[in-house]
Design an enzyme around this catalytic site. Structure first.
Site, PDB file in Angstrom:
ATOM      1  N   CYS A 114      -4.776 -17.128  -7.835  1.00 17.28           N
ATOM      2  CA  CYS A 114      -5.275 -16.273  -8.105  1.00 17.28           C
ATOM      3  C   CYS A 114      -4.588 -14.876  -9.227  1.00 17.28           C
ATOM      4  CB  CYS A 114      -5.580 -15.226  -7.056  1.00 17.28           C
ATOM      5  SG  CYS A 114      -6.296 -13.722  -6.924  1.00 17.28           S
ATOM      6  N   CYS A 174      -4.625 -11.559  -7.128  1.00 18.73           N
ATOM      7  CA  CYS A 174      -3.816 -10.936  -6.233  1.00 18.73           C
ATOM      8  C   CYS A 174      -3.619 -12.701  -5.506  1.00 18.73           C
ATOM      9  CB  CYS A 174      -4.873 -10.011  -5.396  1.00 18.73           C
ATOM     10  SG  CYS A 174      -6.896 -10.681  -5.460  1.00 18.73           S
ATOM     11  N   SER A 175      -4.540 -12.402  -4.003  1.00 20.60           N
ATOM     12  CA  SER A 175      -3.903 -13.874  -3.685  1.00 20.60           C
ATOM     13  C   SER A 175      -5.703 -15.246  -2.949  1.00 20.60           C
ATOM     14  CB  SER A 175      -3.245 -13.821  -2.203  1.00 20.60           C
ATOM     15  OG  SER A 175      -4.254 -12.287  -1.796  1.00 20.60           O
ATOM     16  N   CYS A 176      -6.433 -14.276  -3.226  1.00 17.11           N
ATOM     17  CA  CYS A 176      -7.955 -14.701  -3.035  1.00 17.11           C
ATOM     18  C   CYS A 176      -7.775 -16.146  -2.544  1.00 17.11           C
ATOM     19  CB  CYS A 176      -8.481 -14.855  -4.279  1.00 17.11           C
ATOM     20  SG  CYS A 176      -9.188 -13.216  -4.410  1.00 17.11           S
TER      21      CYS A 176
END
Lengths: 104, 218
Positions: free
Chosen positions: B120, B123-125
């Site tokens: 991702c 962000c940090s999906c």
């Protein structure tokens, strides 16, 4: 029911307009041309949701495939590799036929 | 030397030192969390039991659960096809796993010729409702920026070297879909039952930075 503007196989161009604050269209794909692989359906607009807006109307979301070469040019590691991203319709336009938009 | 009322001194260092009785001062975020959670309980929006229930749910989602899904996909081709077609419905109906409403889940399959790796960049999906919390490196700026640009070098740093005739598909989770990689089933595991196969499925193999483990190692 609003119909999707693009279908699998369509070549699409990612808009280069400046992102206003929050935006889910990654910078490295802006100005690049890819191929629609799938229509995921309609989702609320993240550019609006991020500011506590309802994010409506929903926008179509597409899976778009980019050749590594078309994104990174000669720096691409392997010409057969691809990068795939999920992009919203309001960031895409139909690419003119034959447009390759290879990175320099 | 300090004497106390039970006949010995406490100035010798202990081998197994207990954690300090005085915790470090709470951070601003901890105060905020506490204040918000107390307010929600006081005003009747949630009950304290809801918080505990949610914590239990979060902890129940971890790579072991993902490994069960992968092992089932390896041993049941009908399940695999349904999983690839509609992961949410298949997991709910056939494994009683609810992947929640925050995002869609899509399963992708690694093969002899195609290798998926998930990142991702924004962000940090991560498929938290199946695999739990993402590893720290997944959220790092370095992984997020490099995985799309030089995936082969990044994979090599994870110890994963792919032949050049295997194409890499980097999946950038930019929007409302989360991706689960079904790693390629290792050779030499023919006839293995699902519960034995699960041990070969690491968290990283479901992100695509690793392959499923070699059966000789288990």
């Amino acid at each position: 029911m609003i119909e999707p503007r693009f279908a699998p196989g369509d070549r699409v161009h990612v808009d280069t307009r400046p992102a206003e604050r929050h935006c889910r269209t990654p910078f490295y794909l802006r100005g690049r041309t890819g191929v629609v692989e799938a229509v995921h359906g309609r989702f609320r607009d993240p550019d609006r949701l991020a500011f506590h807006r309802p994010g409506l109307p929903k926008h179509y979301l597409y899976r778009v495939r980019f050749d590594q070469v078309s994104v990174w040019g000669e720096a691409a590691e392997n010409s057969a590799d691809v990068v795939v991203a999920d992009l919203f319709e309001h960031w895409l336009t139909k690419a003119s036929p034959g447009e390759t938009a290879h990175a320099k | 030397m300090q004497n106390n009322d039970h006949g010995h001194t406490h100035d010798e260092p202990e081998v197994h030192a207990p954690s300090p009785d005085e915790p470090p001062p709470a951070s601003e975020w901890e105060f905020l969390e506490k204040a918000l959670s107390e307010l929600l309980v006081e005003t009747g929006v949630i009950e304290e039991a809801d918080v505990q229930r949610m914590m239990n749910f979060t902890e129940s989602r971890n790579p072991a659960l993902g490994a069960k899904v992968v092992a089932r996909a390896w041993t049941d081709s009908g399940f695999r096809d349904r999983l690839l077609c509609d992961a949410r419905k298949t997991l709910r109906e056939e494994m009683e796993i609810d992947v929640g409403t925050i995002a869609e889940l899509e399963a992708v399959e690694n093969t002899d010729k195609l290798h998926h790796v998930v990142v991702c960049t924004l962000c940090s999906c991560y498929p938290r409702n199946l695999l739990g919390t993402p590893p720290a490196w997944y959220k790092s700026r370095e992984y997020r920026s490099r995985a799309v640009r030089e995936p082969r070098i990044v994979l090599k740093e994870f110890g994963t070297v792919l032949p050049s005739d295997v194409s890499i598909r980097v999946l950038d989770s930019t929007a409302d879909l989360r991706y689960l990689v079904i790693p390629k089933r290792p050779g030499g595991t023919e006839g293995w039952p699902a519960d034995r196969l699960e041990a070969l499925v690491s968290r990283d193999s479901m992100i695509g930075t690793a392959l499923a483990s070699d059966p000789d190692s288990k």
